[in-house]
Design a protein around this motif. Structure first.
Motif, mmCIF file in Angstrom:
data_model
loop_
_atom_site.group_PDB
_atom_site.id
_atom_site.type_symbol
_atom_site.label_atom_id
_atom_site.label_comp_id
_atom_site.label_asym_id
_atom_site.label_seq_id
_atom_site.Cartn_x
_atom_site.Cartn_y
_atom_site.Cartn_z
ATOM 1 N N ARG A 20 0.834 -1.206 0.000
ATOM 2 C CA ARG A 20 0.000 0.000 0.000
ATOM 3 C C ARG A 20 0.868 1.256 0.000
ATOM 4 O O ARG A 20 0.519 2.267 -0.620
ATOM 5 C CB ARG A 20 -0.940 0.004 1.214
ATOM 6 C CG ARG A 20 -2.012 -1.052 1.171
ATOM 7 C CD ARG A 20 -2.945 -0.894 -0.028
ATOM 8 N NE ARG A 20 -3.759 0.304 0.112
ATOM 9 C CZ ARG A 20 -3.667 1.368 -0.656
ATOM 10 N NH1 ARG A 20 -2.810 1.413 -1.671
ATOM 11 N NH2 ARG A 20 -4.444 2.414 -0.457
ATOM 12 N N PHE A 80 -4.392 4.769 2.163
ATOM 13 C CA PHE A 80 -3.231 4.044 2.691
ATOM 14 C C PHE A 80 -3.254 4.026 4.219
ATOM 15 O O PHE A 80 -3.054 2.980 4.845
ATOM 16 C CB PHE A 80 -1.937 4.694 2.194
ATOM 17 C CG PHE A 80 -0.724 4.350 3.030
ATOM 18 C CD1 PHE A 80 -0.184 3.085 2.985
ATOM 19 C CD2 PHE A 80 -0.163 5.298 3.861
ATOM 20 C CE1 PHE A 80 0.927 2.758 3.767
ATOM 21 C CE2 PHE A 80 0.940 4.989 4.647
ATOM 22 C CZ PHE A 80 1.486 3.713 4.601
ATOM 23 N N SER A 84 -3.889 0.579 6.263
ATOM 24 C CA SER A 84 -2.744 0.139 7.063
ATOM 25 C C SER A 84 -3.136 0.023 8.534
ATOM 26 O O SER A 84 -2.733 -0.917 9.228
ATOM 27 C CB SER A 84 -1.573 1.113 6.898
ATOM 28 O OG SER A 84 -1.106 1.116 5.568
ATOM 29 N N THR A 108 -3.976 -0.171 -5.608
ATOM 30 C CA THR A 108 -3.108 0.647 -6.452
ATOM 31 C C THR A 108 -3.710 0.806 -7.841
ATOM 32 O O THR A 108 -3.703 1.896 -8.425
ATOM 33 C CB THR A 108 -1.707 0.024 -6.561
ATOM 34 O OG1 THR A 108 -1.081 0.055 -5.271
ATOM 35 C CG2 THR A 108 -0.828 0.800 -7.537
#
Length: 257
Positions: A20, A80, A84, A108
């Motif tokens: 990521r 992201f 995460s 992505t």
């Protein structure tokens, strides 16, 4: 993904965060003067849009991006951070290296399609007559997209944090979480994901692309992901899950779907 298991998978989680993180320089390169996507756009017969307008400064640092481009890059950064945080602090079930790599690549790809459409003259929100390729002006599509993104992120993130708090209480072991935002829709975290993904798409390429993304994700969740999860929860929670489905009929978003 092994539902119901709490087996530790630190390597896979690290791979997920790394995959990521690699998305961010890619999105910046597409949106900035480096124009990473320009050769692809030219190959497909499009016309790349060169960055214009005064760049945005953040904490005294020149981002090298116009307001429009900075907003899209900020959406990539937000996705992201959120994902995460989920894989490191919220998600309890183990993930495989293959799944970690796939999810990273999918996000992505999704972000890249948005930013490439934005930097192509024929598909960008900048092509709307109200803007006329002027990157100093924010079209209504961008403003609506921002609203959808913020609301969707909030729904997904807050609902998952509420459920995590419930699960960490030993007294709730073996019980489904039906409170908080999950009291409005049974899979409201999925609904939040649909919203912010559609918001990102709308801010980049307008109404039609935003609707296409929302439609695709809604179809996937309602026809595949949710039925699989409902089957698992029905077996695990039994009558409690049946009662929950009766009291909360909405699947993704309250009063909508």
């Amino acid at each position: 993904m092994e539902r119901g298991s709490s087996r530790s998978t630190p390597v896979s989680r690290g791979l997920f965060v790394l995959s990521r993180a690699l998305d961010l320089p890619i999105q910046y390169a597409i949106l900035s003067s480096r124009a990473l996507g320009a050769p692809l756009i030219n190959t497909l017969g499009g016309a790349p849009i060169s960055p214009t307008g005064r760049p945005v400064y953040l904490l005294g640092t020149n981002l090298g991006l116009s307001p429009q481009r900075a907003i899209l890059f900020g959406m990539a950064v937000g996705s992201f951070v959120k994902q995460s945080h989920w894989v490191l602090a919220i998600g309890q079930e183990p993930i495989s290296p293959a799944l970690a790599a796939f999810v990273g690549a999918f996000n992505t790809l999704s972000n890249s399609i948005n930013t490439l459409l934005f930097t192509n003259a024929a598909t960008s929100v900048l092509s709307y007559p109200s803007v006329g390729l002027d990157e100093t002006r924010l079209p209504i599509q961008t403003l609506v997209g921002i609203g959808m993104y913020v609301l969707g992120m909030g729904l997904e993130w807050v609902s998952e944090m509420q459920r995590l708090k419930f699960k960490k209480n030993p007294r709730n072991k073996g019980r489904p979480y039906t409170g908080g935002l999950f009291g409005l829709a049974r899979h409201i975290n999925y609904g939040g994901y649909v919203l912010w993904r559609a918001g990102f798409a709308t801010a980049a390429a307008g109404w039609l692309w935003g609707a296409a993304v929302a439609g695709f994700l809604t179809f996937y969740f309602t026809k595949r992901a949710i039925p699989e999860l409902d089957e698992y929860c029905g077996k695990r929670y039994g009558v409690e899950w049946v009662q929950y489905k009766r009291s909360v009929p909405s699947k993704l978003l309250p009063f909508i779907l």
